[in-house]
Every structure is written in C-alpha cells, then in structure tokens.
Motif scaffolding. Sequence first.
Motif, PDB file in Angstrom:
ATOM      1  N   THR A 173       0.948  -1.238   0.043  1.00 35.26           N
ATOM      2  CA  THR A 173      -0.078  -0.085   0.004  1.00 35.26           C
ATOM      3  C   THR A 173       0.870   1.168   0.033  1.00 35.26           C
ATOM      4  O   THR A 173       1.685   1.551   0.653  1.00 35.26           O
ATOM      5  N   VAL A 174       0.509   2.265  -0.707  1.00 33.83           N
ATOM      6  CA  VAL A 174       1.287   3.544  -0.869  1.00 33.83           C
ATOM      7  C   VAL A 174       1.237   4.063   0.471  1.00 33.83           C
ATOM      8  O   VAL A 174       0.358   4.075   1.155  1.00 33.83           O
ATOM      9  N   GLY A 175       2.499   4.538   0.967  1.00 29.89           N
ATOM     10  CA  GLY A 175       2.628   5.139   2.097  1.00 29.89           C
ATOM     11  C   GLY A 175       3.224   4.341   3.289  1.00 29.89           C
ATOM     12  O   GLY A 175       4.034   4.475   4.214  1.00 29.89           O
ATOM     13  N   TYR A 176       2.873   2.911   3.046  1.00 32.38           N
ATOM     14  CA  TYR A 176       3.723   1.836   3.752  1.00 32.38           C
ATOM     15  C   TYR A 176       5.148   1.436   3.044  1.00 32.38           C
ATOM     16  O   TYR A 176       6.169   1.274   3.697  1.00 32.38           O
ATOM     17  N   ARG A 177       4.942   0.900   1.819  1.00 28.29           N
ATOM     18  CA  ARG A 177       5.929   0.362   1.029  1.00 28.29           C
ATOM     19  C   ARG A 177       7.076   1.072   1.174  1.00 28.29           C
ATOM     20  O   ARG A 177       8.256   0.616   1.470  1.00 28.29           O
ATOM     21  N   GLU A 178       7.154   2.287   0.802  1.00 25.06           N
ATOM     22  CA  GLU A 178       8.025   3.380   0.693  1.00 25.06           C
ATOM     23  C   GLU A 178       8.706   3.666   1.942  1.00 25.06           C
ATOM     24  O   GLU A 178      10.190   3.625   1.992  1.00 25.06           O
ATOM     25  N   LEU A 179       8.120   3.465   3.097  1.00 19.71           N
ATOM     26  CA  LEU A 179       8.702   3.478   4.443  1.00 19.71           C
ATOM     27  C   LEU A 179       9.407   2.262   4.750  1.00 19.71           C
ATOM     28  O   LEU A 179      10.444   2.327   5.532  1.00 19.71           O
ATOM     29  N   PHE A 180       8.792   1.026   4.333  1.00 22.41           N
ATOM     30  CA  PHE A 180       9.546  -0.025   4.509  1.00 22.41           C
ATOM     31  C   PHE A 180      10.956  -0.134   3.753  1.00 22.41           C
ATOM     32  O   PHE A 180      11.742  -0.363   4.281  1.00 22.41           O
ATOM     33  N   ARG A 183       0.280  10.229  -6.267  1.00 23.06           N
ATOM     34  CA  ARG A 183      -0.255  11.022  -7.628  1.00 23.06           C
ATOM     35  C   ARG A 183      -0.817  10.110  -8.611  1.00 23.06           C
ATOM     36  O   ARG A 183      -1.671  10.192  -9.273  1.00 23.06           O
ATOM     37  N   ARG A 184       0.022   9.010  -8.839  1.00 23.82           N
ATOM     38  CA  ARG A 184      -0.080   8.025  -9.834  1.00 23.82           C
ATOM     39  C   ARG A 184      -1.412   7.172  -9.475  1.00 23.82           C
ATOM     40  O   ARG A 184      -2.345   6.758 -10.372  1.00 23.82           O
ATOM     41  N   TYR A 185      -1.734   6.771  -8.206  1.00 20.67           N
ATOM     42  CA  TYR A 185      -2.874   6.246  -7.777  1.00 20.67           C
ATOM     43  C   TYR A 185      -4.020   7.090  -8.200  1.00 20.67           C
ATOM     44  O   TYR A 185      -4.909   6.533  -8.649  1.00 20.67           O
ATOM     45  N   ALA A 186      -4.076   8.146  -7.760  1.00 16.38           N
ATOM     46  CA  ALA A 186      -5.281   9.052  -8.193  1.00 16.38           C
ATOM     47  C   ALA A 186      -5.238   9.212  -9.762  1.00 16.38           C
ATOM     48  O   ALA A 186      -6.511   9.084  -9.886  1.00 16.38           O
ATOM     49  N   ASP A 244      14.555  -0.183   5.468  1.00 17.99           N
ATOM     50  CA  ASP A 244      15.557  -1.077   5.033  1.00 17.99           C
ATOM     51  C   ASP A 244      16.937  -0.304   4.423  1.00 17.99           C
ATOM     52  O   ASP A 244      17.755  -0.973   4.288  1.00 17.99           O
ATOM     53  N   GLY A 245      16.887   0.862   4.710  1.00 17.84           N
ATOM     54  CA  GLY A 245      17.901   1.495   4.280  1.00 17.84           C
ATOM     55  C   GLY A 245      18.135   1.924   2.715  1.00 17.84           C
ATOM     56  O   GLY A 245      19.145   2.249   2.230  1.00 17.84           O
ATOM     57  N   LYS A 246      16.984   1.565   1.947  1.00 17.89           N
ATOM     58  CA  LYS A 246      17.187   1.729   0.281  1.00 17.89           C
ATOM     59  C   LYS A 246      17.202   3.176   0.076  1.00 17.89           C
ATOM     60  O   LYS A 246      17.748   3.397  -0.835  1.00 17.89           O
ATOM     61  N   TYR A 247      16.597   4.106   0.759  1.00 12.95           N
ATOM     62  CA  TYR A 247      16.667   5.363   0.544  1.00 12.95           C
ATOM     63  C   TYR A 247      16.482   6.177   1.892  1.00 12.95           C
ATOM     64  O   TYR A 247      16.007   5.789   2.882  1.00 12.95           O
ATOM     65  N   THR A 248      16.747   7.493   1.728  1.00 16.66           N
ATOM     66  CA  THR A 248      16.583   8.164   2.754  1.00 16.66           C
ATOM     67  C   THR A 248      15.168   8.611   3.052  1.00 16.66           C
ATOM     68  O   THR A 248      14.215   8.552   2.381  1.00 16.66           O
ATOM     69  N   ILE A 249      14.780   9.403   4.467  1.00 10.95           N
ATOM     70  CA  ILE A 249      13.604   9.643   4.736  1.00 10.95           C
ATOM     71  C   ILE A 249      12.885  10.617   3.557  1.00 10.95           C
ATOM     72  O   ILE A 249      11.723  10.664   3.191  1.00 10.95           O
ATOM     73  N   GLU A 250      13.837  11.468   3.244  1.00 13.79           N
ATOM     74  CA  GLU A 250      13.396  12.589   2.100  1.00 13.79           C
ATOM     75  C   GLU A 250      12.950  11.883   0.894  1.00 13.79           C
ATOM     76  O   GLU A 250      11.779  12.329   0.061  1.00 13.79           O
ATOM     77  N   GLU A 251      13.666  10.888   0.511  1.00 11.40           N
ATOM     78  CA  GLU A 251      13.399  10.301  -0.720  1.00 11.40           C
ATOM     79  C   GLU A 251      11.995   9.414  -0.615  1.00 11.40           C
ATOM     80  O   GLU A 251      11.328   9.345  -1.578  1.00 11.40           O
ATOM     81  N   ALA A 252      12.027   8.668   0.564  1.00  8.25           N
ATOM     82  CA  ALA A 252      10.802   8.066   0.873  1.00  8.25           C
ATOM     83  C   ALA A 252       9.538   8.792   0.746  1.00  8.25           C
ATOM     84  O   ALA A 252       8.491   8.276  -0.013  1.00  8.25           O
ATOM     85  N   VAL A 253       9.722   9.853   1.256  1.00  6.28           N
ATOM     86  CA  VAL A 253       8.400  10.813   1.271  1.00  6.28           C
ATOM     87  C   VAL A 253       8.137  11.255  -0.352  1.00  6.28           C
ATOM     88  O   VAL A 253       6.918  11.328  -0.499  1.00  6.28           O
ATOM     89  N   GLU A 254       9.144  11.487  -0.866  1.00  7.04           N
ATOM     90  CA  GLU A 254       8.828  11.995  -2.237  1.00  7.04           C
ATOM     91  C   GLU A 254       8.166  11.050  -2.881  1.00  7.04           C
ATOM     92  O   GLU A 254       7.461  11.020  -3.748  1.00  7.04           O
ATOM     93  N   LYS A 255       8.910   9.586  -2.646  1.00  6.58           N
ATOM     94  CA  LYS A 255       8.205   8.514  -3.484  1.00  6.58           C
ATOM     95  C   LYS A 255       6.738   8.326  -3.178  1.00  6.58           C
ATOM     96  O   LYS A 255       5.867   7.822  -3.622  1.00  6.58           O
ATOM     97  N   ILE A 256       6.262   8.456  -1.800  1.00 12.52           N
ATOM     98  CA  ILE A 256       5.102   8.301  -1.321  1.00 12.52           C
ATOM     99  C   ILE A 256       4.059   9.405  -2.223  1.00 12.52           C
ATOM    100  O   ILE A 256       2.782   9.087  -2.476  1.00 12.52           O
ATOM    101  N   LYS A 257       4.533  10.577  -2.292  1.00  7.39           N
ATOM    102  CA  LYS A 257       3.649  11.817  -3.243  1.00  7.39           C
ATOM    103  C   LYS A 257       3.612  11.208  -4.404  1.00  7.39           C
ATOM    104  O   LYS A 257       2.373  11.443  -4.945  1.00  7.39           O
ATOM    105  N   THR A 258       4.604  10.851  -5.103  1.00  4.86           N
ATOM    106  CA  THR A 258       4.674  10.445  -6.439  1.00  4.86           C
ATOM    107  C   THR A 258       3.559   9.317  -6.712  1.00  4.86           C
ATOM    108  O   THR A 258       2.721   9.182  -7.484  1.00  4.86           O
ATOM    109  N   ASN A 259       3.799   8.404  -5.826  1.00  7.12           N
ATOM    110  CA  ASN A 259       3.000   7.139  -5.935  1.00  7.12           C
ATOM    111  C   ASN A 259       1.596   7.290  -5.511  1.00  7.12           C
ATOM    112  O   ASN A 259       0.640   6.659  -6.317  1.00  7.12           O
TER     113      ASN A 259
END
Length: 300
Positions: free
Chosen positions: A237-244, A265-268, A248-263
């Motif tokens: 689910t958008v909002g959890y996946r990116e934070l997971f 938007r795509r969902y919308a 996991d250290g895959k990206y920074t919190i700023e990157e994760a937040v941007e990804k939540i926003k992007t995803n």
Amino acid sequence: MNNKLLVVVTGPTAVGKTSLSIELAKHFNTVIISADSRQFYKQLNIAVAKPDQNQLKEVEHHYISFLDIADYYNVAQFETDVLQKLDEIFVEKDIAFLVGGSGLYIDAVCYGIDYFPDVPEDLRNSLNNIFEQKGIEELRKILKEKDPEYYNIVDKDNPQRLLRAIEVCLITGKPFSEQRLNEPKKRNFNIIKIALNMDRAVLNERISARVDEMLDAGLIDEAKELYKYKELNSLKTVGYRELFDYIDGKYTIEEAVEKIKTNTRRYAKRQVTWLKKDESYKWFSPEQKDEIIDYITLSL
RNA sequence: GGUACCGUAGCUCAGUCGGUAGAGCGUCGGACUGAAAAUCCGCAGGUCACUGGUUCAAUUCCAGUCGGUACCA
C-alpha cells in the motif's frame, strides 16, 4: 425494484470524499458504506486516510476496520457482504451512501461480478513460484494452452492477469473466458453515481500537503510497527511500502516521502482513468455540496 | 583577481573523432472481473547557456560573454 436508493460517492484520493460524504449522510440522515479496500483493515490508519474517531461518531460507517491485515478478502466477498448489509439498511432507510476510491469494489456492488470458486492458497503459491522461476513466458505458454481465447485479449505483459486466468482454468477445469459473462446484474434498489474531481495541479498539491500531515500524525511510527508484516498483501500500500524501503536503508526519509507523494499521484490518476470510462458517473467538484444534494434529492 | 572543470528534456546525466541528439526518473495518456492504494502498457517533451569565428555543414572545434562548482590567492 423498490424505491430505495444507493448513492455512490467516489473520486481520486485526497479529493475530499470523506468530509463531503459525512455531510451528505447527515443531511439525508443515513449511513455510509466504505468502498476503500485499504480502510477495511483495522491496523491500517494514517496512511490510508481513514476517517477519524470524531467523523466515525458523526455518521454510522460500515466496512471500516473490520478486517485483520492478515485476513484474506476479495471483491466478490465484498459484493456479497454489501448487498446483505444494504438489505438490512434499507429496512429502516430509503437511502444509503457507498463511499470510497476502489473502483473495482464499487463496480462489484453496482453491477456484480461473475462467480468463481475460491483459489486454494497452495495453488496460487505454486503458480507464483512458476512465475518466479521460469518467468512470464511460461505463464503465457500455459494460458495459451488452457484458454487461447482469453490469451488473445489478455495483457500478456501483466503477470497478475495471466496468473489469475490460469488459476481459474485450473480450479474449474474450464477456460476462464467461458465463465466470464461480464453481464451487469439486476439490483433491487436504484443507484446514482457521483464522482468528485478537481484540477489536477490542485489535487497534486493537496496530496503533497496530506502526506506531510500524515508524517506529522506519526506515519513513520505506524510503518515501523507494521514493518514485520510487510509481505502481506494488505501492506502493499502506498505510504507503507516506501517507508519499509526507508527502514531497510534503501533510501533516505526525504526520498521515501517524495516517493509516497509520487505514488499517491499515480494512484489518483489511475482512479480517474477508471472512473472516466464509466459514463454513468455524474461529475462534481467537492465544493458543489448544494448541487449534489439537489441532484440526489431529485432521484429520491 | 588567477587556474581548472561544467552549462544538453521538468530533474539527474549520457553522447556526437563536425552531418541539428539519447537514457533513467518525473509529467501526461491508457488498460484492468477475487492481489485493485495491486498489476501492466504507451506517448509527448530539447534554438544542445548566449554572441561571434572557422567550415559546404557547429550542440560538437576556436574566441569572447554570462552563469555555476572546485582549488589557488
């Protein structure tokens, strides 16, 4: 056909469905059935923008927080559940609202969905294994043999579509296409359908602002608590996946937040694409509350 | 002030030994009957910083200008 009325209220995420539908339900003195496939789960709260405790008190809501994240659930079950619930509601009320952003679930209530037997878990797992080990080409091969007709029209790049069709062929012993009637079912109540939308740029700003609010409300902590369940379908689910991925250290919190926003938007966008195809929707801006009330009143 | 490097799509960058350019991401569009906040597909978009020079031809070479970065003063 009786004189009962189901009012569908939908639209892209963050458009303002929740607050408007509560006002509408109060105005018509009735209840809300949720058609948000992620608000079903009791452990999912912040990221899925569930109505808060006060809002839930203002109007009676059904199908919010009624599942555990580990529960298996699907559209067909939802159709059955909601029709039964509507029978109960329509004993007392003449009108009810179905509110949410899951287009497929709304369609199942309005038009019905063809019957297929449940898929045993081990069958789905073994098909998934075939896909992982041998790739999509193998799925195409199997489907082409089991159901050439559906193979011709299916999206051959989409593993979920192929997998699902194969599943049905295997458990029923008949081609999927033969059983896919796709005929709207009759309902014993009337339906009117309202879709909310707004300028995309404005919606995108609202999405960004809402994600920031979710973070302030403790989204990261919620994600940390749910981290151990991240393999469950309900947590894809958008909002959890990116934070997971952030955990996991895959990206920074700023990157994760941007990804939540992007995803988001795509969902919308996907939601709007789905709704535009259905010409039975009457479109409104969420600010047109009075016009919407008039429109509903005329249908009563 | 000096030296070096850089300035190419909305962003990050590739590239053209001179023949007007590409990838990822984003944006936008679309598909979708038991995973649907999932899954999958497609299109568009660039006076290659600016001005001049060399050349049949310059985004590419040369000079200058402007802007940026680093180092030296």
